[in-house]
Design an enzyme around this catalytic site. Sequence first.
Site, PDB file in Angstrom:
ATOM      1  N   CYS A  85       0.730  -1.311  -0.017  1.00 12.13           N
ATOM      2  CA  CYS A  85       0.046   0.153   0.039  1.00 12.13           C
ATOM      3  C   CYS A  85       0.844   1.219  -0.075  1.00 12.13           C
ATOM      4  O   CYS A  85       0.431   2.361  -0.307  1.00 12.13           O
ATOM      5  CB  CYS A  85      -0.831   0.015   1.224  1.00 12.13           C
ATOM      6  SG  CYS A  85      -1.808  -1.491   1.570  1.00 12.13           S
ATOM      7  N   CYS A 206     -13.211   0.251   8.174  1.00  9.97           N
ATOM      8  CA  CYS A 206     -12.203  -0.286   7.039  1.00  9.97           C
ATOM      9  C   CYS A 206     -12.138   0.564   5.899  1.00  9.97           C
ATOM     10  O   CYS A 206     -13.297   1.161   5.461  1.00  9.97           O
ATOM     11  CB  CYS A 206     -12.626  -1.697   6.802  1.00  9.97           C
ATOM     12  SG  CYS A 206     -13.006  -2.873   8.001  1.00  9.97           S
ATOM     13  N   SER A 207     -10.998   0.780   5.412  1.00 13.03           N
ATOM     14  CA  SER A 207     -10.908   1.179   4.269  1.00 13.03           C
ATOM     15  C   SER A 207     -11.613   0.230   3.042  1.00 13.03           C
ATOM     16  O   SER A 207     -11.540  -0.926   3.270  1.00 13.03           O
ATOM     17  CB  SER A 207      -9.716   1.769   3.593  1.00 13.03           C
ATOM     18  OG  SER A 207      -8.937   0.260   3.571  1.00 13.03           O
ATOM     19  N   LYS A 328     -10.472   5.907   4.168  1.00  8.81           N
ATOM     20  CA  LYS A 328     -11.800   5.212   4.588  1.00  8.81           C
ATOM     21  C   LYS A 328     -12.770   5.884   3.647  1.00  8.81           C
ATOM     22  O   LYS A 328     -13.584   5.107   3.125  1.00  8.81           O
ATOM     23  CB  LYS A 328     -12.343   5.799   6.072  1.00  8.81           C
ATOM     24  CG  LYS A 328     -13.752   5.410   6.393  1.00  8.81           C
ATOM     25  CD  LYS A 328     -13.842   3.956   6.592  1.00  8.81           C
ATOM     26  CE  LYS A 328     -15.114   3.767   6.506  1.00  8.81           C
ATOM     27  NZ  LYS A 328     -15.747   3.720   5.210  1.00  8.81           N
ATOM     28  N   HIS A 332      -9.322   3.414  -1.217  1.00 10.32           N
ATOM     29  CA  HIS A 332      -7.584   3.158  -1.020  1.00 10.32           C
ATOM     30  C   HIS A 332      -7.528   2.156  -2.334  1.00 10.32           C
ATOM     31  O   HIS A 332      -7.325   1.095  -1.907  1.00 10.32           O
ATOM     32  CB  HIS A 332      -7.749   2.270   0.325  1.00 10.32           C
ATOM     33  CG  HIS A 332      -6.197   1.887   0.501  1.00 10.32           C
ATOM     34  ND1 HIS A 332      -5.386   2.485   0.132  1.00 10.32           N
ATOM     35  CD2 HIS A 332      -5.931   0.819   1.579  1.00 10.32           C
ATOM     36  CE1 HIS A 332      -4.090   1.809   0.916  1.00 10.32           C
ATOM     37  NE2 HIS A 332      -4.658   0.853   1.340  1.00 10.32           N
TER      38      HIS A 332
HETATM   39  C1  LIG Z   1     -14.548  -4.158   4.923  1.00 13.36           C
HETATM   40  C2  LIG Z   1     -14.609  -5.234   3.907  1.00 13.36           C
HETATM   41  C3  LIG Z   1     -14.087  -6.547   4.011  1.00 13.36           C
HETATM   42  C4  LIG Z   1     -15.970  -5.269   3.143  1.00 13.36           C
HETATM   43  O1  LIG Z   1     -16.229  -5.832   2.098  1.00 13.36           O
HETATM   44  P1  LIG Z   1     -17.293  -6.790   1.837  1.00 13.36           P
HETATM   45  O2  LIG Z   1     -18.011  -7.444   3.159  1.00 13.36           O
HETATM   46  O3  LIG Z   1     -17.115  -7.784   0.797  1.00 13.36           O
HETATM   47  O4  LIG Z   1     -18.515  -5.810   1.369  1.00 13.36           O
HETATM   48  P2  LIG Z   1     -19.141  -5.717  -0.246  1.00 13.36           P
HETATM   49  O5  LIG Z   1     -18.344  -5.339  -1.175  1.00 13.36           O
HETATM   50  O6  LIG Z   1     -19.947  -7.022  -0.009  1.00 13.36           O
HETATM   51  O7  LIG Z   1     -20.202  -4.462   0.197  1.00 13.36           O
HETATM   52  C5  LIG Z   1     -21.218  -4.401   0.928  1.00 13.36           C
HETATM   53  C6  LIG Z   1     -21.926  -3.155   1.382  1.00 13.36           C
HETATM   54  O8  LIG Z   1     -21.207  -2.340   2.111  1.00 13.36           O
HETATM   55  C7  LIG Z   1     -20.507  -1.187   1.046  1.00 13.36           C
HETATM   56  N1  LIG Z   1     -19.052  -1.157   1.497  1.00 13.36           N
HETATM   57  C8  LIG Z   1     -18.185  -1.984   1.250  1.00 13.36           C
HETATM   58  N2  LIG Z   1     -16.914  -1.656   1.991  1.00 13.36           N
HETATM   59  C9  LIG Z   1     -17.174  -0.444   2.599  1.00 13.36           C
HETATM   60  C10 LIG Z   1     -16.592   0.407   3.629  1.00 13.36           C
HETATM   61  N3  LIG Z   1     -15.259   0.354   3.510  1.00 13.36           N
HETATM   62  N4  LIG Z   1     -16.919   1.623   3.815  1.00 13.36           N
HETATM   63  C11 LIG Z   1     -18.256   1.892   3.489  1.00 13.36           C
HETATM   64  N5  LIG Z   1     -19.021   0.969   2.853  1.00 13.36           N
HETATM   65  C12 LIG Z   1     -18.486   0.001   2.482  1.00 13.36           C
HETATM   66  C13 LIG Z   1     -20.963  -1.673  -0.147  1.00 13.36           C
HETATM   67  O9  LIG Z   1     -20.983  -0.391  -1.116  1.00 13.36           O
HETATM   68  C14 LIG Z   1     -21.874  -2.563   0.040  1.00 13.36           C
HETATM   69  O10 LIG Z   1     -22.967  -1.436  -0.096  1.00 13.36           O
HETATM   70  P3  LIG Z   1     -24.510  -2.014  -0.697  1.00 13.36           P
HETATM   71  O11 LIG Z   1     -24.978  -3.208   0.016  1.00 13.36           O
HETATM   72  O12 LIG Z   1     -25.229  -0.860  -0.390  1.00 13.36           O
HETATM   73  O13 LIG Z   1     -23.919  -1.968  -2.204  1.00 13.36           O
HETATM   74  C15 LIG Z   1     -13.624  -5.010   2.473  1.00 13.36           C
HETATM   75  O14 LIG Z   1     -14.136  -3.677   1.992  1.00 13.36           O
HETATM   76  C16 LIG Z   1     -12.177  -4.796   2.823  1.00 13.36           C
HETATM   77  O15 LIG Z   1     -11.494  -5.994   2.671  1.00 13.36           O
HETATM   78  N6  LIG Z   1     -11.464  -3.870   3.199  1.00 13.36           N
HETATM   79  C17 LIG Z   1     -10.117  -3.714   3.737  1.00 13.36           C
HETATM   80  C18 LIG Z   1      -9.457  -3.584   2.431  1.00 13.36           C
HETATM   81  C19 LIG Z   1      -7.794  -3.588   2.821  1.00 13.36           C
HETATM   82  O16 LIG Z   1      -7.340  -4.554   3.662  1.00 13.36           O
HETATM   83  N7  LIG Z   1      -7.017  -2.680   2.318  1.00 13.36           N
HETATM   84  C20 LIG Z   1      -5.653  -2.761   2.550  1.00 13.36           C
HETATM   85  C21 LIG Z   1      -5.373  -2.568   4.089  1.00 13.36           C
HETATM   86  S1  LIG Z   1      -3.958  -2.731   4.731  1.00 13.36           S
END
Ligand SMILES: CC(C)(COP(=O)(O)OP(=O)(O)OC[C@H]1O[C@@H](n2cnc3c(N)ncnc32)[C@H](O)[C@@H]1OP(=O)(O)O)[C@@H](O)C(=O)NCCC(=O)NCCS
Length: 383
Positions: A85, A206-207, A328, A332
Site C-alpha cells: 500500500c 475499514c477502508s 476510509k 484506497h
Molecule cells: C471491509 C470489507 C471486508 C468489506 O467487504 P465486503 O464485506 O465484501 O463488502 P461488499 O463489497 O459486499 O459491500 C457490502 C456493502 O458495504 C459497502 N461497503 C463495502 N466496503 C465499505 C467500506 N469500507 N465503507 C463503507 N461501505 C462499504 C458496499 O458499497 C456495499 O453496500 P451496498 O450493499 O449498499 O451495495 C472490504 O472492504 C475490505 O476488505 N476492506 C479492507 C481492504 C484492505 O485490507 N486494504 C488494505 C489495508 S492494509
Amino acid sequence: MRDVAIIGVYQTKFGELWDTSFRDLITEAGIRAIVDAGIEGQDLEAMFIGNMSAGLFVEQEHIASLIADQVGLNPVPCTRVEAACASGGLALRNGIMAVASGFNDIVVSAGVEKMTDVVDPTPVISTAADQEWEVQQGANFPSLYAMMARRHMHEYGTTREQLAIFSVVNHKNGALNPLAQFPMEITVDQVLNSSMVADPLRLLDCSPVTDGAAAVVLCPAEDAHKYSDTPIYVKGSGQASGTIALHERRDITTIDSTVHAAKRAYKMAGLQPKDIDLAEVHDCFSINGILAIEDLGFVEKGEGGPAVEDGLTERDGQIPINTSGGLKSRGHPLGATGIAQAAEIVWQLRGEAGKRQVEGAEIGMTHNIGGTGGTAAVHIFSN
Ligand SMILES: CC(C)(COP(=O)(O)OP(=O)(O)OC[C@H]1O[C@@H](n2cnc3c(N)ncnc32)[C@H](O)[C@@H]1OP(=O)(O)O)[C@@H](O)C(=O)NCCC(=O)NCCS
C-alpha cells in the site's frame, strides 16, 4: 541535492469503476497531470508508477512498459515501484530523488490499482503480509489491525467510540470531495452497528476495495515558476522499513517505520510536528489513523483516541487530518493512495480544495504505509 517542486497533479474518481480499465485509469491520471503542469509529454524524462499487484488484480505484469506505450511516451523510461500500500509513496520518493540528484529534470510519479475485478480481493491484499508467519495461519489485514486495536485499547484505554469517531470525521470531509468513493456522512451509531469484520473492527472502520489512479509532475524548484504560478515545494522525504510480521515487534501499538520515516522527513525539512498545518494519514483501518497521529508526533503516545474525540483532527481543529476523506471515505486503491494523498495536500496548499479548504494552510504532510508498517513513507510540502 536540488530542491524539488510539484507543478501538476491529478486524481481520477475513486470507486468501483466497471466501465474504466486499468490502462484507462492510469492514462487519464498521467495525461491530466501533465496538462495541469502545462508541459508536453515530450518534456518528460522519467516515470515512476506505484502499483501493488496488477498481476493478481488484473493479470497484467510489466505494467511500466504497458503504461509508457499506452500514453504514447515511448521511449521515456518508466519504472514500476512496489511496496504494497506504500507503492505510491515510494513512487513519489523515487521521482523526488531523480530530480533532486540532477539525474532527471521533469518526472511523473503516479500510482494505480484496479481492485474490484477479482471475486475476492482479500487473498490478493494479504500477499503483502508475512505469508509463513501470518497469512498461512489464517491472518489477514483486518485481523492484524484488529489485534493492534485491541492492544491499544488495553494499554491506553482507547474506546470503541473513539475509533468510530475517526471514521466519522473522515466521512465528514469525504462528503465534500467529489472524487471520493463513499462521499456520505456517517454517525458513530452507524459505525458501531455496521457489520463485524474482525473484532473490534467493523465495516465502517475499514477502508474499502477501490479502483483509481493519481499522478503528480515534479521538476527542479528553480524552474517551477516557468510552469506554474502555484508550485508546491517538497521540504522533506523520509522512508523507513519495519518488521513485516507483527509478532516480531517490541510493541504492536507503535509503527516504528512511521516514527523513523517521520523523523527523517522532519529533519530534512527542519520542521517539527507543531509546524504542520494539515496531514493526510494512512487510515487503512480506523486504529491506524489513531496510531498515525501518535507516531507522527502530533499527540503523545496513547492520546490519539482522546484527541480525536476532542475534535483536534477535524477540519477546523488543531491538526486537520484527512481533509480528502482519507482511505476510509476517499477510498484506497493500494498503489495510488500515496500519490492521491500528495494531490490533496497540493490542492490544499494551492488554496484549491473548495469546500474542504483549510484556510491559511502552508505546510502539509503525507503518511503512507505498506502492510501493517513493513514500509513507511512520509513527505512534507510547503507553498
Ligand atoms: C471491509 C470489507 C471486508 C468489506 O467487504 P465486503 O464485506 O465484501 O463488502 P461488499 O463489497 O459486499 O459491500 C457490502 C456493502 O458495504 C459497502 N461497503 C463495502 N466496503 C465499505 C467500506 N469500507 N465503507 C463503507 N461501505 C462499504 C458496499 O458499497 C456495499 O453496500 P451496498 O450493499 O449498499 O451495495 C472490504 O472492504 C475490505 O476488505 N476492506 C479492507 C481492504 C484492505 O485490507 N486494504 C488494505 C489495508 S492494509
